[in-house]
Enzyme design. Structure first.
Site, mmCIF file in Angstrom:
data_model
loop_
_atom_site.group_PDB
_atom_site.id
_atom_site.type_symbol
_atom_site.label_atom_id
_atom_site.label_comp_id
_atom_site.label_asym_id
_atom_site.label_seq_id
_atom_site.Cartn_x
_atom_site.Cartn_y
_atom_site.Cartn_z
ATOM 1 N N ASN A 143 0.807 -1.220 0.000
ATOM 2 C CA ASN A 143 0.000 0.000 0.000
ATOM 3 C C ASN A 143 0.840 1.271 0.000
ATOM 4 O O ASN A 143 0.417 2.288 -0.517
ATOM 5 C CB ASN A 143 -0.938 0.006 1.216
ATOM 6 C CG ASN A 143 -0.250 -0.416 2.488
ATOM 7 O OD1 ASN A 143 0.306 -1.508 2.563
ATOM 8 N ND2 ASN A 143 -0.283 0.440 3.495
ATOM 9 N N HIS B 24 -13.244 -0.353 -1.596
ATOM 10 C CA HIS B 24 -13.028 1.102 -1.714
ATOM 11 C C HIS B 24 -11.688 1.500 -2.318
ATOM 12 O O HIS B 24 -11.478 2.672 -2.621
ATOM 13 C CB HIS B 24 -13.258 1.797 -0.363
ATOM 14 C CG HIS B 24 -12.191 1.614 0.666
ATOM 15 N ND1 HIS B 24 -11.317 2.625 0.992
ATOM 16 C CD2 HIS B 24 -11.864 0.566 1.468
ATOM 17 C CE1 HIS B 24 -10.510 2.202 1.958
ATOM 18 N NE2 HIS B 24 -10.821 0.956 2.261
ATOM 19 N N THR C 133 -26.580 -9.615 8.474
ATOM 20 C CA THR C 133 -27.319 -9.264 7.253
ATOM 21 C C THR C 133 -26.383 -8.551 6.277
ATOM 22 O O THR C 133 -25.648 -7.648 6.660
ATOM 23 C CB THR C 133 -28.523 -8.359 7.609
ATOM 24 O OG1 THR C 133 -29.332 -9.074 8.537
ATOM 25 C CG2 THR C 133 -29.336 -8.011 6.369
ATOM 26 N N CYS D 101 -3.672 4.776 5.957
ATOM 27 C CA CYS D 101 -4.758 3.940 6.456
ATOM 28 C C CYS D 101 -4.899 4.052 7.965
ATOM 29 O O CYS D 101 -5.851 3.577 8.541
ATOM 30 C CB CYS D 101 -4.529 2.489 6.064
ATOM 31 S SG CYS D 101 -4.636 2.275 4.302
HETATM 32 N N1 PLP Z 1 -4.655 -4.241 3.253
HETATM 33 C C1 PLP Z 1 -4.048 -3.243 2.575
HETATM 34 C C2 PLP Z 1 -2.815 -3.530 1.818
HETATM 35 C C3 PLP Z 1 -4.585 -1.960 2.612
HETATM 36 O O1 PLP Z 1 -3.974 -0.974 1.960
HETATM 37 C C4 PLP Z 1 -5.762 -1.735 3.340
HETATM 38 C C5 PLP Z 1 -6.309 -0.374 3.381
HETATM 39 O O2 PLP Z 1 -6.456 0.292 4.307
HETATM 40 C C6 PLP Z 1 -6.364 -2.814 4.037
HETATM 41 C C7 PLP Z 1 -5.769 -4.051 3.947
HETATM 42 C C8 PLP Z 1 -7.616 -2.651 4.826
HETATM 43 O O3 PLP Z 1 -8.736 -2.588 3.975
HETATM 44 P P1 PLP Z 1 -10.098 -1.912 4.472
HETATM 45 O O4 PLP Z 1 -9.852 -0.438 4.525
HETATM 46 O O5 PLP Z 1 -11.102 -2.270 3.419
HETATM 47 O O6 PLP Z 1 -10.427 -2.491 5.783
#
Ligand code: PLP
Length: 381
Positions: A151, A201, A237, A323
């Site tokens: 990421n 997303h 659900t 994140c």
């Molecule tokens: N794994 C990676 C490599 C990510 O970049 C992210 C993003 O935040 C996630 C997992 C987590 O995904 P989510 O935001 O859909 O929980």
């Protein structure tokens, strides 16, 4: 505004929005209800399941919808460990997202680290040696947790090779393909892994929905209980509109894979300019990377300062991994790659995607170079 933070979250694709609105307009509809309204909702969910399955070359029935990448990883990690009655050791790469590394840390079994080379790719020789000396009686089944695309850097991991090593050793591989989906081909059978975590997303679907693919027969136990939805693997659900948006986004992003790949030359041109005129270091430049990601550093020019300066210029980017809710902390990914403090503290991530225009790259470079010039003149450099 120029949005260059697709790896944090991507803008909603029009096809996903349309599918979500159509699903919302179904009215009250629980896919578990047997009446016609329920059946209409069920049809929406199953269409999206087929779309998600087709996107990774799998059967629809091997897809479990979840609330996103984080939950998919938690289900895979905890669900596999539970199915093995805890007779397992997790091997987690040093550059995994916290959704994987923290789920592993809380899985109640020993965790080992799979180291990465300075190239940003996992050290396959180390992994091979470790598996060759694996004491199954002591450590149980080895379960590798390895992402397909990072990421922060966009660097692609040799998942296929790693999964083959695990298979030979009688182990399992959980692949976090959250950042790879819709950007490079993701094929469950070709990768040879046992579980794949996906999220909507990052590819222009809605937030709060994702999926876990699991190989038929791969050990997996539910970790949350209730109404038994999703074949008992994920009670609750279903988020029908979210799932509809995911299905539409995943189909569209796979159809548009060549368009994503075409971002590469623009990204390269941006990096060439930043290097020549701004003295930046491009992280992972020599490694295979996602075409729409550029992580670069200019020692002495703090990442937070860069992000704020670009924000003032109307450009959205991230320092390190976004994140983690606005927290600016030193990137574990860059540290794992052996980057020194000066590099790690000055690295920012730009990430582009489906709605990026070619000129966006030039605007980002212009704004960054101006900000750098201002900062340098303030410092009297
Ligand atoms: N794994 C990676 C490599 C990510 O970049 C992210 C993003 O935040 C996630 C997992 C987590 O995904 P989510 O935001 O859909 O929980």
């Amino acid at each position: 505004m120029i949005y260059a933070d697709y790896n944090a979250t991507a803008p909603l694709r029009p096809q996903a929005r349309a599918a979500m609105l159509a699903a919302l307009d179904l009215g009250p509809a629980n896919p578990s209800s047997v009446h016609r309204a329920g059946r209409a909702a069920r049809a929406v969910v199953e269409k999206a399941r087929a779309e998600a399955g087709a996107a990774i070359g799998s059967r629809a029935e091997d897809i479990v919808f979840t609330s996103g990448g984080t939950e998919s990883l938690a289900l895979a990690i905890q669900g596999a460990v539970a199915a093995l009655d805890g007779a397992a050791t997790l091997i987690v790469s040093a550059i995994e997202h916290e959704a994987a590394s923290k789920a592993a840390a809380h899985a109640g079994v020993p965790v080992e680290t799979a180291y990465v080379l300075p190239t940003g790719q996992v050290d396959l020789d180390d992994l091979r040696a470790r598996l060759a000396a694996w004491d199954r009686g002591l450590k149980g089944t080895p379960i590798l947790v390895l992402m397909l695309a990072n990421n922060e850097t966009g660097i692609l991991q040799p998942v296929q090779e790693a999964a083959a090593l695990l298979r030979e050793a009688g182990g399992l591989t959980i692949c976090d393909a959250v950042q790879a989906l819709g950007k490079v081909p993701v094929n469950a059978a070709l990768l040879g892994v046992d579980y794949i975590a996906l999220s909507a997303h990052k590819i222009g679907g809605p937030q709060g929905v994702g999926a876990l693919w699991h190989r038929a027969g791969a050990p997996l136990k539910a970790v949350q209980y209730g109404g038994g939805q999703e074949r008992g693997l994920r009670s609750g659900t279903e988020n029908v509109a979210g799932i509809a948006g995911f299905g539409a986004a995943v189909s569209e992003s796979v159809r548009e894979l060549p368009r994503y790949a075409a971002l590469g030359p623009h990204r390269d041109a941006m990096e060439a300019r930043l290097k020549a005129e701004g003295g930046v270091t491009v992280i992972g430049e020599a490694s295979p990377r996602l075409a729409g990601v550029s992580n670069f550093a200019r020692p002495g020019f703090r990442a937070e300062t860069q992000v704020m300066a670009l924000d003032l210029a109307g450009i959205c980017v991230s320092a390190g991994s976004a994140c983690s809710s606005g927290k600016v902390k030193r990137s574990l990914v860059l540290m794992a790659m052996g980057a020194d403090d000066a590099l790690a503290e000055s690295a920012i991530r730009t990430s582009f995607g489906w709605n990026t225009q070619p000129e966006d790259f030039r605007h980002v470079a212009d704004a960054w170079l101006q900000a750098h010039q201002r900062a340098s003149s303030k410092l009297g450099a």
